[in-house]
Design an enzyme around this catalytic site. Structure first.
Site, short mmCIF file in Angstrom:
data_model
loop_
_atom_site.label_atom_id
_atom_site.label_comp_id
_atom_site.label_asym_id
_atom_site.label_seq_id
_atom_site.Cartn_x
_atom_site.Cartn_y
_atom_site.Cartn_z
N TYR A 223 -101.28 -67.11 34.73
CA TYR A 223 -100.61 -68.12 33.90
C TYR A 223 -99.88 -69.15 34.75
O TYR A 223 -100.00 -70.36 34.57
CB TYR A 223 -99.65 -67.42 32.94
CG TYR A 223 -98.92 -68.34 31.98
CD1 TYR A 223 -99.58 -68.89 30.90
CD2 TYR A 223 -97.57 -68.65 32.16
CE1 TYR A 223 -98.92 -69.73 30.00
CE2 TYR A 223 -96.90 -69.48 31.28
CZ TYR A 223 -97.59 -70.01 30.20
OH TYR A 223 -96.93 -70.85 29.32
N SER B 207 -95.13 -75.67 31.79
CA SER B 207 -94.16 -74.58 31.69
C SER B 207 -93.31 -74.53 32.94
O SER B 207 -93.74 -74.93 34.03
CB SER B 207 -94.89 -73.24 31.52
OG SER B 207 -93.99 -72.15 31.66
#
Length: 699
Positions: free
Chosen positions: A590, A577
């Site tokens: 995250y 990501s």
């Protein structure tokens, strides 16, 4: 004979379906072809040929002419449609007898078939065209039933034919398909008027009828009679293939051995071109490979040309013993590799001994069929369908050997005859007409999180580019739904929880059993949790680390073990990501996990380059439409972090990238394909698929 008397073939004629076709003889011929091809005991994929003759208007003279409609070259009767047949003037085809110059003229005759074409949309006529055209019957079936080939391949085949059918069947000795064989069939019929069919020595069966139904029933009855005769002979003999020499491992033991061994076998079979595998441990296979007669029969080779064109003339037998530790790669390789080297040398000797001045170059000398007594039978070919069909054809060959041995004695074609078929210039021309393979053909990809969203989009893209795909996810219902979107022989699935080592092991076993190994691993499974530091729990931290980081580690570790056994290199792609590069708010757990994924990519790339295993990352950003992680709390958390509503997220993410574009799952899939299908000298890299985020630039 009514339908209840058929024990050895399937009676599939449906009166309602047939009646709906009315008097359309071509449609009825196609219907008959499809139901004949649906029973593998009658003929296998691509095997056999069917035809019908109708009266049509000649477009040049407006006169009535007879036209023969026949399966075109390379077709399959089980899936035959109007687009796959050829339509020829019957009289013109028969007039070719006037210009036929003998056996040395066979290849030229095939070119002359084009001068007989009636339907300009015809498929290329097959080599069997004159065999149908020189016979007078309206509907004809040329089939390769196991029972009939057993008769055709038996010692004293003509005598056996007489014992089963008396004077109602003709018999012609082995001859390569072509115009002269058509003349032999014509002569056989003229010498034996009133027969219902002809047995072709070492080849197959011709049957016929005045209607499509009559031809169908005639074919089934002839096959049934041969099957009953063989069944009685087997019963009278009391044993098959000389009896059992060894016991099979239990089912789970067989699958465990096969899964461990297939990547190594695949690598050895791929010394010239990468191959895809298939495994079969059916009762029919085990009875043969565990028998006393295996060592005698297997080297003799298959008899029917349709068989050995797909299986090679003979299989490779692995003399490992069922107690061999298939996980001990080094020891097994030392035992197996010499067998492959010997097989290749014997194939080269076969080629050199039999070749002629105009023979095509030698093809891949590796085995197609590999037998492991006590475990099962492997096959390797250019794609899954070809590997599966080769396996099925060898099962047909097993049935033929069993039947022939029960009647008298099995015989195979002389090696020169087999070579002349295998390296026939017309067969070579057919191979040269095959369409170009796709970029990822011959490769197997395992994708996590493939039940939907980004993972499914990646699987779709890789499959569309030729790969076989193994879908994994934690939800079987999503996997089944996803699997249904792919054509046969393309995909399989395994339930996989990437936080559990044994679950990952099971998924890789599935890939090995179904396709022979794995070449591409894409870790797309994931979840996202967006919370401020003080609200982030230990549970939040652990699940992100387990799914994204630990799962990635274990997937790579097990993949490398398989890839090293294959010795074909490989690709590992991590879907990370933008958040692993950018320090955004409310994202500590995250973002940290994604950063760990990215750096693990670099570490693995540095370690695995010597194995030609490339490891790369694709970084998405803002994939909202169609992405699973945006369903629920994550979307609410990100909206809260940016002070907007959930509904405003797609526009927000599009506006903030340099291209002002919404990012879709398919865009991420294109990034993966670029790394595995185009950038074949890239490793340790990151491709950002985010529309352009300046703060995420990696340089």
């Amino acid at each position: 004979m009514n339908t209840k008397t058929f024990k050895h073939v399937d009676f599939l004629w449906d009166e309602k379906k047939a009646d709906a076709l009315g008097d359309d003889q071509v449609a009825l011929f196609l219907y008959r072809s499809n139901i004949l091809g649906a029973d593998l005991r009658i003929t296998n994929y691509g095997g056999g040929n069917t035809s019908c003759k109708t009266i049509e208007k000649d477009p040049l003279t407006n006169e009535d002419v007879e036209v023969m409609w026949i399966k075109g070259s390379g077709g399959d009767i089980g899936t035959l449609t109007k687009a796959g047949i050829a339509g020829l003037y019957t009289e013109r085809l028969r007039n070719l007898k006037n210009v036929y110059g003998g056996l040395q003229n066979e290849d030229r005759m095939v070119g002359l078939f084009n001068h007989c074409i009636y339907d300009l949309d015809s498929k290329a006529p097959s080599i069997d065209t004159p065999l149908h055209g020189l016979l007078p019957f309206k509907h004809i079936d040329h089939l390769h039933p196991d029972a009939l080939i057993a008769v055709a391949a038996a010692k004293d085949s003509e005598k056996v034919t007489k014992e089963i059918w008396g004077d109602t069947m003709g018999w012609v000795p082995w001859q390569r398909p072509g115009f002269d064989l058509g003349l032999q069939l014509e002569k056989c019929l003229n010498d034996n008027p009133g027969i219902r069919g002809i047995v072709l020595g070492s080849h197959g069966l011709f049957t016929w009828g005045d209607t499509s139904y009559e031809s169908y029933i005639n074919s089934l009855e002839v096959i049934e009679m041969a099957s009953e005769y063989i069944e009685k002979k087997i019963k009278d003999n009391g044993s098959v293939f000389g009896g059992e020499k060894l016991k099979s491992l239990p089912k789970e033991g067989r699958l465990e051995k096969a899964a461990q061994l297939m990547p190594m076998l695949r690598g050895l079979c791929s010394s010239e071109d990468r191959m895809i595998g298939h495994f079969n441990d059916s009762d029919v296979v085990l009875q043969y490979i565990n028998s006393n007669d295996l060592e005698r029969l297997a080297p003799m080779g298959t008899s029917c040309p349709d068989h050995f064109l797909r299986t090679k003339i003979q299989p490779l037998i692995l003399n490992l013993g069922t107690d061999a530790d298939a996980s001990d790669t080094e020891t097994i390789l030392k035992k197996v590799k010499p067998s492959f080297e010997q097989y290749r040398q014997e194939y080269k000797d076969y080629y050199e001994t039999c070749k002629k001045g105009n023979s095509p170059a030698m093809r891949d000398p590796n085995p197609v069929i590999i037998i492991y007594p006590g475990v099962g039978m492997f096959s390797f070919a250019k794609n899954k369908q070809t590997a599966r069909v080769a396996n099925e054809f060898y099962v047909n060959a097993i049935n033929v050997m069993r039947g022939a041995e029960a009647m008298t004695e099995y015989t195979s074609l002389p090696r020169q005859e087999a070579f002349d078929i295998e390296y026939w210039l017309l067969e070579e021309a057919k191979l040269q007409r095959m369409p170009k393979e796709k970029p990822l053909s011959r490769k197997v990809a395992l994708i996590t999180g493939a039940g939907g969203g980004i993972g499914k989009a990646i699987a779709d893209k890789l499959a569309s580019e030729g790969a076989n795909v193994v879908l994994t996810d934690i939800a079987e219902d999503r996997l089944k739904e996803a699997l249904a979107t792919y054509p046969g022989d393309t995909a399989s699935y395994a339930i996989c929880d990437v936080t559990k080592t044994e679950s990952i092991t099971t998924a890789y076993k599935k890939a090995c059993i179904d396709f022979g190994g794995v070449d591409i691993v894409v870790h797309s499974a994931g979840l996202a949790i967006s919370k401020p530091l003080e609200e982030t729990t230990e549970k939040d931290w652990d699940i992100l680390q387990n799914v994204l980081v630990k799962g990635q580690f274990e997937l790579a570790k097990q993949a490398v073990g398989i890839m090293r056994r294959q010795d074909l290199g490989g690709d590992i792609i991590h879907i990370a990501s933008k958040n692993g590069l950018v320090s955004g708010p409310n994202n500590v757990a995250y973002g940290t996990a994604k950063a760990a994924q990215q750096h693990m990519t670099r570490l693995l790339a540095a370690e695995l380059g010597g194995d030609h295993i490339r490891v790369n990352t694709v970084n998405p950003d803002g994939v909202i439409v169609g992405s699973k992680i945006w369903e629920g709390d994550w979307a609410e958390g990100r909206a809260k972090a940016y002070g907007i509503t959930v509904e405003e997220l797609p526009a927000h993410y599009a506006k903030r990238n340099l291209l002002n574009e919404i990012i879709y799952p398919a865009d991420i899939a294109n990034g993966v394909f670029a790394l595995v299908g185009i950038l074949d000298k890239s490793t340790g890299n990151i491709i950002n698929v985010d529309g352009g985020m300046a703060n995420a630039f990696v340089r």
